[in-house]
Design an enzyme around this catalytic site. Structure first.
Site, PDB file in Angstrom:
ATOM      1  N   ALA A  70       0.839  -1.197   0.000  1.00 33.06           N
ATOM      2  CA  ALA A  70       0.000   0.000   0.000  1.00 33.06           C
ATOM      3  C   ALA A  70       0.873   1.245   0.000  1.00 33.06           C
ATOM      4  CB  ALA A  70      -0.913   0.013   1.218  1.00 33.06           C
ATOM      5  N   ASP A  71       0.293   2.313  -0.524  1.00 43.61           N
ATOM      6  CA  ASP A  71       0.940   3.609  -0.435  1.00 43.61           C
ATOM      7  C   ASP A  71      -0.148   4.656  -0.278  1.00 43.61           C
ATOM      8  OD1 ASP A  71       3.290   5.243  -0.383  1.00 43.61           O
ATOM      9  OD2 ASP A  71       2.758   5.974  -2.374  1.00 43.61           O
ATOM     10  N   THR A  72       0.185   5.708   0.459  1.00 43.02           N
ATOM     11  CA  THR A  72      -0.738   6.815   0.691  1.00 43.02           C
ATOM     12  C   THR A  72       0.026   8.106   0.534  1.00 43.02           C
ATOM     13  OG1 THR A  72      -2.080   5.509   2.222  1.00 43.02           O
ATOM     14  CG2 THR A  72      -2.275   7.899   2.391  1.00 43.02           C
TER      15      THR A  72
END
Length: 190
Positions: A70-72
């Site tokens: 995941a990346d934000t």
């Protein structure tokens, strides 16, 4: 077995909320946008790279592995606000966000030996106007470091949030609704 390719304690806490057993795999993926790369494309690329790197590290001993990456990122006026380098950078980010709405893009990638799926969650966060004193006090807590945009919605920065439209868990770093859907598609009951 389910693996989370992340060094983020917040992602671990969020994934645990789904009630699934998982192990953490540390991966080293550069988080730097390419020249001219659109923010959403960048976030998707990094999430995919984390999941793929995680799968590569465990597939030899666990061919049935399910990997989440995941990346934000915080995006204001088309500019990606990554993690602040230092106190001055954190304060500059907070000043830019002050009194404005910005996007938070979270992408989750689920990879197995048979394929991959991604889910994207975009939220809008509106900050109240911050004065220099509030900004300095917040930066002094150390909370902005290691967080996209220089703030933690689940921490002291909650007092700065005038409005949130979208996913609270997505702003924290792992959109749970989207993650649960990806896990079901991969045969993991959440």
């Amino acid at each position: 077995m389910l693996y989370l390719a992340s060094q983020s304690p917040r992602r671990r806490e969020l994934l645990a909320q789904l009630g699934v057993a998982f192990k953490v795999v540390n991966v080293d993926v550069p988080e730097v946008p390419a020249e001219g790369e659109a923010p959403r494309v960048y976030v998707e690329r990094v999430a995919r790279a984390k999941a793929r790197a995680g799968l590569a590290s465990v597939s030899a001993h666990d061919p049935a592995a399910v990997l989440l990456g995941a990346d934000t990122e915080v995006v204001l006026d088309g500019q990606v606000f990554g993690k602040p380098r230092d106190a001055g950078d954190a304060a500059a980010m907070l000043r830019a966000l002050s009194g404005r709405a910005h996007a938070v893009i979270s992408v989750v990638c689920c990879v197995t030996a048979s394929g991959e799926n991604i889910a994207t969650c975009e939220s809008t966060v509106t900050f109240a106007a911050l004065d220099d004193r509030a900004t300095a006090r917040y930066v002094a807590t150390g909370e902005p470091f290691g967080k996209a945009g220089g703030y933690a919605i689940q921490g002291r920065a909650a007092a700065f949030i005038a409005h949130l439209s979208g996913s609270y868990s997505g702003v924290m770093g792992l959109p749970l609704f989207e993650t649960a859907g990806l896990l079901r598609r991969a045969g993991v009951e959440a």
